[in-house]
Enzyme design. Structure first.
Site, PDB file in Angstrom:
ATOM      1  NE  ARG A   4       7.597  -1.455  12.356  1.00  0.00           N
ATOM      2  CZ  ARG A   4       6.649  -0.571  12.059  1.00  0.00           C
ATOM      3  NH1 ARG A   4       6.972   0.551  11.426  1.00  0.00           N
ATOM      4  NH2 ARG A   4       5.398  -0.787  12.396  1.00  0.00           N
ATOM      5  CG  HIS A  30       8.133   5.319  13.778  1.00  0.00           C
ATOM      6  ND1 HIS A  30       8.598   4.057  14.042  1.00  0.00           N
ATOM      7  CD2 HIS A  30       7.057   5.153  12.967  1.00  0.00           C
ATOM      8  CE1 HIS A  30       7.833   3.168  13.431  1.00  0.00           C
ATOM      9  NE2 HIS A  30       6.889   3.819  12.768  1.00  0.00           N
ATOM     10  CG  ASP A  88       9.617   8.405   9.943  1.00  0.00           C
ATOM     11  OD1 ASP A  88       9.803   9.411  10.658  1.00  0.00           O
ATOM     12  OD2 ASP A  88       8.552   7.761   9.947  1.00  0.00           O
ATOM     13  CB  CYS A 123       9.605  -4.781   2.448  1.00  0.00           C
ATOM     14  SG  CYS A 123      11.287  -4.466   2.979  1.00  0.00           S
ATOM     15  N   PRO A 124       7.795  -4.980   5.009  1.00  0.00           N
ATOM     16  CG  PRO A 124       6.522  -6.923   5.305  1.00  0.00           C
ATOM     17  CD  PRO A 124       7.047  -6.003   4.252  1.00  0.00           C
ATOM     18  CE  LYS A 128      -2.162  -1.866   3.537  1.00  0.00           C
ATOM     19  NZ  LYS A 128      -1.840  -3.298   3.381  1.00  0.00           N
ATOM     20  CB  ILE A 129       3.459   2.539   2.337  1.00  0.00           C
ATOM     21  CG1 ILE A 129       2.477   2.598   3.515  1.00  0.00           C
ATOM     22  CG2 ILE A 129       4.412   3.718   2.386  1.00  0.00           C
ATOM     23  CD1 ILE A 129       3.101   2.407   4.887  1.00  0.00           C
ATOM     24  CG  ASP A 134       6.654  -7.047  -3.196  1.00  0.00           C
ATOM     25  OD1 ASP A 134       6.420  -8.230  -2.895  1.00  0.00           O
ATOM     26  OD2 ASP A 134       6.096  -6.087  -2.635  1.00  0.00           O
ATOM     27  CD  GLU A 150      11.656   3.262  15.615  1.00  0.00           C
ATOM     28  OE1 GLU A 150      12.139   3.576  14.519  1.00  0.00           O
ATOM     29  OE2 GLU A 150      10.429   3.242  15.831  1.00  0.00           O
TER      30      GLU A 150
HETATM   31  P1  NAI Z   1       1.830  -3.881   2.858  1.00  0.00           P
HETATM   32  O1  NAI Z   1       1.640  -5.154   3.575  1.00  0.00           O
HETATM   33  O2  NAI Z   1       0.689  -3.265   2.112  1.00  0.00           O
HETATM   34  O3  NAI Z   1       3.055  -4.029   1.818  1.00  0.00           O
HETATM   35  C1  NAI Z   1       4.273  -4.649   2.132  1.00  0.00           C
HETATM   36  C2  NAI Z   1       4.884  -5.148   0.829  1.00  0.00           C
HETATM   37  O4  NAI Z   1       6.197  -5.646   1.135  1.00  0.00           O
HETATM   38  C3  NAI Z   1       4.084  -6.292   0.182  1.00  0.00           C
HETATM   39  O5  NAI Z   1       3.854  -6.015  -1.177  1.00  0.00           O
HETATM   40  C4  NAI Z   1       4.992  -7.506   0.373  1.00  0.00           C
HETATM   41  O6  NAI Z   1       4.869  -8.450  -0.673  1.00  0.00           O
HETATM   42  C5  NAI Z   1       6.366  -6.825   0.363  1.00  0.00           C
HETATM   43  N1  NAI Z   1       7.419  -7.678   0.883  1.00  0.00           N
HETATM   44  C6  NAI Z   1       7.329  -8.706   1.785  1.00  0.00           C
HETATM   45  N2  NAI Z   1       8.524  -9.287   1.937  1.00  0.00           N
HETATM   46  C7  NAI Z   1       9.391  -8.624   1.124  1.00  0.00           C
HETATM   47  C8  NAI Z   1      10.779  -8.779   0.829  1.00  0.00           C
HETATM   48  N3  NAI Z   1      11.518  -9.760   1.372  1.00  0.00           N
HETATM   49  N4  NAI Z   1      11.338  -7.913  -0.059  1.00  0.00           N
HETATM   50  C9  NAI Z   1      10.612  -6.947  -0.647  1.00  0.00           C
HETATM   51  N5  NAI Z   1       9.288  -6.768  -0.415  1.00  0.00           N
HETATM   52  C10 NAI Z   1       8.688  -7.585   0.459  1.00  0.00           C
HETATM   53  O7  NAI Z   1       2.415  -2.854   3.935  1.00  0.00           O
HETATM   54  P2  NAI Z   1       2.352  -1.261   3.913  1.00  0.00           P
HETATM   55  O8  NAI Z   1       1.072  -0.785   4.501  1.00  0.00           O
HETATM   56  O9  NAI Z   1       2.746  -0.774   2.573  1.00  0.00           O
HETATM   57  O10 NAI Z   1       3.501  -0.907   4.983  1.00  0.00           O
HETATM   58  C11 NAI Z   1       4.851  -1.213   4.731  1.00  0.00           C
HETATM   59  C12 NAI Z   1       5.648  -1.005   6.005  1.00  0.00           C
HETATM   60  O11 NAI Z   1       5.657   0.382   6.338  1.00  0.00           O
HETATM   61  C13 NAI Z   1       5.051  -1.670   7.265  1.00  0.00           C
HETATM   62  O12 NAI Z   1       5.441  -3.022   7.358  1.00  0.00           O
HETATM   63  C14 NAI Z   1       5.635  -0.845   8.365  1.00  0.00           C
HETATM   64  O13 NAI Z   1       6.851  -1.443   8.782  1.00  0.00           O
HETATM   65  C15 NAI Z   1       5.931   0.506   7.720  1.00  0.00           C
HETATM   66  N6  NAI Z   1       5.125   1.591   8.266  1.00  0.00           N
HETATM   67  C16 NAI Z   1       5.764   2.717   8.728  1.00  0.00           C
HETATM   68  C17 NAI Z   1       5.054   3.773   9.237  1.00  0.00           C
HETATM   69  C18 NAI Z   1       5.718   5.028   9.707  1.00  0.00           C
HETATM   70  O14 NAI Z   1       5.096   5.819  10.435  1.00  0.00           O
HETATM   71  N7  NAI Z   1       6.951   5.299   9.336  1.00  0.00           N
HETATM   72  C19 NAI Z   1       3.589   3.689   9.372  1.00  0.00           C
HETATM   73  C20 NAI Z   1       3.003   2.506   8.791  1.00  0.00           C
HETATM   74  C21 NAI Z   1       3.758   1.487   8.286  1.00  0.00           C
END
Ligand code: NAI
Length: 330
Positions: A229, A290, A253, A200-201, A152-153, A172, A258
């Site tokens: 992260r 963050h 960020d 990525c997570p 999503k992000i 990905d 942290e």
């Molecule tokens: P999401 O679940 O929609 O997307 C994560 C993507 O990473 C997926 O497409 C997945 O296939 C991919 N992925 C999984 N393993 C991978 C790998 N080994 N290599 C490359 N890609 C891989 O998650 P979303 O909502 O996009 O969030 C992503 C991350 O952003 C979260 O996991 C969280 O850690 C971080 N985050 C940070 C925030 C902040 O305030 N700075 C706030 C919200 C989220």
């Protein structure tokens, strides 16, 4: 009325929870939830926790002994929860998406700030210093951005980058069908991108995805941005890459260690983290604590979804935002 213990509370957390909550007696604790503070939950039915709470096996066992039935994460990431230890003992729910745009926009804000040195220009002009020496950046138009993780992000950030006229490479393991995005291997992304952004997570596979070896493959003069992260980057390796001038700069960020510092004011303290201090001392590194998620739209959405998750749990409805060891979507 069900009783909920809300951990790691800051004044801004209460705004939307107080406005929207009608069903729960919420006690707000400033302290973080961890194996020591879990004892505070006696008599509570649920807890609301956040990114830097440490919900390990001991903490989970104490929550369960105290009668807590549900851990409601008020965030998307849940790498700080031992979901294996929680299996069949306690339910975990989260907020999978609140505003991907908030984080994507902050990512671009970091890139623009680092590149055009807005943080330095702001301080200079306040001191009536109107010199441009040292402020030169580069056009983003036509540059290649490498996006690691196109969820999503990542996708929201890709859309923004396309608006700037940038070419997009992506890595990905689960590629999506996104127009004008070329999926490549991680090595190709590292060697061909002018900007590398992590979306990525944090998992076993992605921990230190940018390590010493990865930095050795990165194109000279690239920018690294991490709004996902901290542990995705080996901080020692990042510092080395900055020291030997491999990178144009880094914008973070999030930071590996942290949880000890972020969200708190240590301006009158000597920070006992040399890596963080060294990173902050580099002229081409910017760190925010963050705050990617921190917009009013996202905060409202977090409160709405967290309360809805609790309603679904206590009223016995299916939990669409559950995370668990055996859940197919984890
Ligand atoms: P999401 O679940 O929609 O997307 C994560 C993507 O990473 C997926 O497409 C997945 O296939 C991919 N992925 C999984 N393993 C991978 C790998 N080994 N290599 C490359 N890609 C891989 O998650 P979303 O909502 O996009 O969030 C992503 C991350 O952003 C979260 O996991 C969280 O850690 C971080 N985050 C940070 C925030 C902040 O305030 N700075 C706030 C919200 C989220």
């Amino acid at each position: 009325m069900k009783r909920i213990a809300f951990f790691d509370t800051k004044p801004y957390d209460r705004t939307w929870f107080d406005a929207l909550n009608t069903k729960y007696e919420i006690d707000y604790f400033e302290i973080k939830l961890n194996e020591r503070t879990a004892v505070l939950t006696k008599g509570f039915d649920g807890v609301i926790a956040f990114v830097n709470d440490e919900i390990n096996e001991k903490a989970i066992n104490t929550l369960v002994e105290n009668g807590v039935k549900v851990i409601a994460m008020r965030c998307a990431g849940y790498n700080n929860v031992d979901i294996k230890a929680a299996d069949k003992k306690i339910t975990i729910v989260r907020v999978p998406a609140y505003s991907p745009h908030a984080v994507a926009e902050h990512t671009m804000a970091l890139l623009l700030t680092l590149n055009r040195k807005i943080h330095k220009a702001y301080l200079r002009t306040r001191d009536f210093n109107f010199s441009l020496v040292g402020l030169m950046g580069f056009d983003l138009y036509g540059k290649t951005v490498g996006v690691i993780g196109t969820g999503k992000i990542g996708r929201a950030f890709i859309d923004i980058c396309k608006g700037f006229g940038m070419k997009v490479l992506a890595y990905d393991p689960y590629p999506a069908d996104i127009p004008d995005v070329k999926y490549v291997s991680l090595d190709t992304l590292l060697s061909e991108s002018d900007i590398i952004s992590l979306h990525c997570p944090l998992t076993e596979e992605t921990r230190h995805i940018l390590d010493e070896e990865a930095f050795s493959k990165i194109k000279k003069g690239a920018v690294v941005i991490n709004t996902s992260r901290g542990e995705l980057i080996d901080s020692h390796a990042l510092l080395n890459a900055l020291n030997n001038e491999t990178l144009f700069g880094a914008a973070l960020d999030v930071y590996e260690e942290e949880s000890e510092f972020f969200f708190e004011d240590y301006s009158n303290t000597i920070i006992k983290d040399d890596i963080l201090s060294l990173l902050l001392s580099r002229p081409n590194t910017i760190i925010t604590s963050h705050q990617g998620f921190f917009t009013k739209e996202a905060m409202k959405s977090i409160a709405e979804t967290t309360l809805k998750n609790l309603d679904d749990f206590f009223e016995g409805r299916p939990l669409k935002n559950e995370v668990c060891f055996r859940c197919p979507n984890n």
